[in-house]
Design a protein around this motif. Structure first.
Motif, PDB file in Angstrom:
ATOM      1  N   SER A   6      -5.474  -6.586  12.606  1.00 55.05           N
ATOM      2  CA  SER A   6      -4.605  -6.042  11.566  1.00 55.05           C
ATOM      3  C   SER A   6      -3.212  -6.659  11.648  1.00 55.05           C
ATOM      4  CB  SER A   6      -4.497  -4.523  11.727  1.00 55.05           C
ATOM      5  OG  SER A   6      -3.463  -3.979  10.934  1.00 55.05           O
ATOM      6  N   ALA A  26      -0.541   6.582   7.962  1.00 55.43           N
ATOM      7  CA  ALA A  26      -1.808   7.167   8.387  1.00 55.43           C
ATOM      8  C   ALA A  26      -1.574   8.548   8.988  1.00 55.43           C
ATOM      9  CB  ALA A  26      -2.489   6.260   9.411  1.00 55.43           C
ATOM     10  N   HIS A  43      -8.828  14.692   5.414  1.00 57.27           N
ATOM     11  CA  HIS A  43      -8.990  13.610   4.434  1.00 57.27           C
ATOM     12  C   HIS A  43      -8.945  14.162   3.018  1.00 57.27           C
ATOM     13  CE1 HIS A  43     -11.703  11.001   1.925  1.00 57.27           C
ATOM     14  NE2 HIS A  43     -10.856  10.096   2.365  1.00 57.27           N
ATOM     15  N   GLN A  84      -2.179   6.345  -0.752  1.00 57.40           N
ATOM     16  CA  GLN A  84      -2.713   7.354   0.161  1.00 57.40           C
ATOM     17  C   GLN A  84      -2.735   6.857   1.597  1.00 57.40           C
ATOM     18  OE1 GLN A  84      -6.517   8.528  -1.416  1.00 57.40           O
ATOM     19  NE2 GLN A  84      -5.582   9.917  -2.906  1.00 57.40           N
ATOM     20  N   GLN A 117      -3.950   6.272   5.409  1.00 57.47           N
ATOM     21  CA  GLN A 117      -5.252   6.135   6.044  1.00 57.47           C
ATOM     22  C   GLN A 117      -5.508   7.333   6.964  1.00 57.47           C
ATOM     23  OE1 GLN A 117      -6.302   1.930   7.370  1.00 57.47           O
ATOM     24  NE2 GLN A 117      -4.060   1.787   7.319  1.00 57.47           N
ATOM     25  N   PHE A 119      -7.087   8.258  10.753  1.00 55.74           N
ATOM     26  CA  PHE A 119      -7.564   7.739  12.029  1.00 55.74           C
ATOM     27  C   PHE A 119      -7.899   8.898  12.949  1.00 55.74           C
ATOM     28  CE2 PHE A 119      -3.033   8.337  12.631  1.00 55.74           C
ATOM     29  CZ  PHE A 119      -2.873   8.709  13.953  1.00 55.74           C
ATOM     30  N   GLY A 164     -15.615   6.245   3.352  1.00 56.54           N
ATOM     31  CA  GLY A 164     -14.212   5.901   3.536  1.00 56.54           C
ATOM     32  C   GLY A 164     -13.369   7.005   4.132  1.00 56.54           C
ATOM     33  N   SER A 180     -10.701   5.756   8.294  1.00 58.68           N
ATOM     34  CA  SER A 180     -10.251   4.361   8.207  1.00 58.68           C
ATOM     35  C   SER A 180     -10.309   3.674   9.554  1.00 58.68           C
ATOM     36  CB  SER A 180      -8.807   4.303   7.681  1.00 58.68           C
ATOM     37  OG  SER A 180      -8.688   4.958   6.443  1.00 58.68           O
ATOM     38  N   HIS A 220     -15.176   1.390   9.749  1.00 62.37           N
ATOM     39  CA  HIS A 220     -13.883   1.782  10.293  1.00 62.37           C
ATOM     40  C   HIS A 220     -13.343   0.686  11.207  1.00 62.37           C
ATOM     41  CE1 HIS A 220     -16.809   3.373  13.308  1.00 62.37           C
ATOM     42  NE2 HIS A 220     -15.958   2.770  14.135  1.00 62.37           N
TER      43      HIS A 220
END
Length: 592
Positions: free
Chosen positions: A47, A217, A241, A253, A255, A257, A285, A288, A341
């Motif tokens: 990432s 997140a 979520h 939105q 994420q 985790f 989804g 993430s 994920h």
């Protein structure tokens, strides 16, 4: 006895430990040759937020609240501090996470105006002890919206983003008593998670904070596998979520985790169960990123500088073996493919072991090897090994505060918020190591002998069949290399070079890095100031790195460029390096 000079040429690979055993001469050199493992396609891609930091909720507590003193004497982080605001953009520039969570996550209540946000203080808790986190009295940490907004604004200002763990115990219970544990006697009925405080925080954020500074997140809970089943935690994550989907606009939105469990909790069936329940009960989804915590070394006196410098005797493969094992357990192929994920490590450090017999805060940090140049090699090695193993985001524990800090709140000889040595590894990684992971090839070969004078000494690893070693020798260095596409130069490759042990000795042979095919090499060598493994100051290319005066710009962290294919490793304590290599056009197509 005949005399000769031994030159060792080693092709470096991430999976191989390089062991040197030879006669050592006054003019010897160790020559290490590095090549990229992948040239056509990358091994994987991390990432853009790969270099990130954890920050415990304890250090977020509002310093103006007049809370009782806590057991570990933790200083509240000052988001307005000019030194902190000066140095942190070196790892920011629009990427990187500050993950706010940790032990105190599940005792934080959000003081949102107009809501029944908290019942602090709890009347039935009258002591600090096992039932509360050591940093909390009573078992409740109020967080004002002014402090929350300040944290979000700070992250945006330094070019980073907040990842925030929400309180999973809200509405369930008030402390950590054994009565609440789910293990042992078997699962019991659990109170439901009360998500009203989390909803209030999200709604306040959307209404009062600029979208560019919203959290990147949300997570839920911290290291609670002993208290909740995998299914319960998964169902609560799915509820969180749904809140995010409802409250935040579709084009902005955060994420999700989780679960942020520790080593013993996240290896094996529990992790598989958690992911399977997310996939079974949640919409596609939902998750993430799967997140875990890992502290690599657990040994007596792991915190000591000499143990940190020498990887606690674990050798150069310790980081690779650790992250390979964690990734294998937390990303089972069939589950990873179905849930799509990412894999985040949201807390990690060389060890979580604290300095014994020292009061919290500065007394610990002043003696801890992770706050010294001894941690340079581990920090680089861990970043490289985790990227190759499959980790997408690497959150070092901790940004600031107590004995795990990378930016110092406790220095007596420097300004507060002066970075510790391992921070500069993170800053240079962010500057020169790109997202594409290539790996580095490694093999031992090509021993060349050249006639020389009488040897001064022999290594401690002499063959017993030969003449005995007459003089004890320093430990033979082990070298590991990692290769990524360059962050700065299109088509170039950057190698990260970690060397252990980090001590250097008189008459130790020089080491050169040979990069076949290189046109130019730009070197960034970090080492301990004063050749002291316990130093809190580093050199960059043999010049001390300074953040003073406060009014001056942050260090530019410039490299030294040569034409050619060979560079000399500084004969300085704890030297680790980044080598940015320009090859002929299209030599490494993966980076074009």
């Amino acid at each position: 006895m005949s005399t000769s000079n031994v030159v060792l040429v080693l092709l470096l690979a991430a999976s191989t430990t390089v062991t040197l055993c030879s006669m050592i001469y006054a003019d010897d050199e160790w020559v290490v040759t590095v090549l990229p493992e992948r040239t056509l396609t990358p091994l994987r891609k991390v990432s853009a937020d790969y270099v990130s930091f954890a920050l415990d909720n304890a250090f977020l507590r509002d310093p103006e609240r007049g809370l009782p003193p806590d057991a570990t004497n933790s200083t509240r982080i000052d988001f307005q501090n000019p030194m902190l605001r000066k140095v942190l953009p070196l790892v920011g520039e629009g990427v990187g996470l500050i993950r706010i969570g940790g032990t105190y996550t599940d005792f934080v209540h959000y003081e949102v105006p107009g809501t029944n946000y908290t019942r602090c203080p709890y009347q039935n808790v009258t002591k600090v002890g096992y039932d509360c986190p050591g940093n909390s009295f009573p078992c409740c940490l109020p967080m004002s919206m002014a402090r929350w907004t300040e944290a979000l604004e700070f992250a945006g200002t330094v070019g980073m983003k907040i990842a925030f763990n929400l309180n999973l115990l809200h509405g369930r219970w008030e402390d950590y008593r054994d009565f609440h544990r789910s293990h042992g006697a078997g699962p019991r009925e659990r109170p439901l998670w009360d998500s009203s405080n989390a909803r209030a925080l999200m709604e306040y954020t959307v209404k009062n904070v600029a979208p560019s500074k919203w959290p990147a997140a949300f997570g839920l809970g911290n290291e609670l596998a002993d208290y909740l089943t995998a299914e319960q935690w998964a169902r609560d994550t799915i509820e969180m979520h749904a809140l995010v989907k409802e409250i935040f606009p579709a084009d902005h939105q955060p994420q999700i985790f989780g679960p942020c469990n520790a080593n013993s909790d996240n290896l094996g069936d529990w992790s598989t169960d958690y992911i399977r329940n997310i996939s079974s009960f949640g919409p596609p989804g939902t998750l993430s990123a799967f997140s875990f915590h890992g502290y690599q070394h657990n040994c007596p006196d792991c915190w000591a500088s000499e143990n940190v410098a020498n990887m606690a005797g674990g050798g150069i493969d310790a980081s690779k073996d650790f992250f390979d094992a964690v990734c294998d357990h937390n990303a089972p192929g069939e589950l990873s493919e179905s849930s799509h994920h990412a894999l985040w490590i949201t807390e990690t450090a060389f060890t979580v072991e604290a300095v014994p017999g020292a009061a919290g805060g500065g007394s610990r940090a002043a003696r801890d090897g992770m706050c010294t140049a001894a941690d340079l090699a581990w920090q680089l090695d861990a970043l490289g090994a985790a990227a190759e193993a499959g980790v997408d985001v690497f959150c070092r524990e901790t940004l600031a505060g107590d004995w795990l800090e990378t930016i110092g709140l406790w220095q007596t000889n420097q300004l507060p918020y002066t970075p510790h040595p391992d921070f500069w590894v993170a800053a240079l990684w962010r500057k020169v190591m790109g997202q594409k992971v290539l790996g580095a090839n490694v093999t031992s070969s090509n021993v060349t002998k050249v006639s020389r004078d009488v040897p001064l000494r022999a290594t401690a690893r002499c063959n017993p069949a030969n003449e005995p070693c007459s003089t004890p020798a320093p430990p033979t260095p082990e070298v590991r290399g990692f290769a990524h596409c360059s962050q700065r130069v299109p088509g170039a490759v950057t190698y990260a070079i970690s060397i252990t042990p980090c001590s250097r000795y008189q008459q130790q042979p020089h080491m050169r890095i040979h990069i076949p095919g290189a046109v130019t090499v730009t070197s960034y060598w970090l080492s301990a100031a004063g050749d002291d493994v316990a130093s809190d100051t580093v050199r960059l290319n043999s010049v001390n790195v300074s953040v003073l005066p406060l009014s001056a710009p942050p260090p530019s962290l410039d490299g030294v460029t040569i034409n050619g294919d060979t560079v000399l490793v500084p004969s300085e304590a704890c030297a680790v390096g980044f080598l940015e290599v320009v090859y002929p056009q299209y030599y490494v197509q993966a980076c074009t």
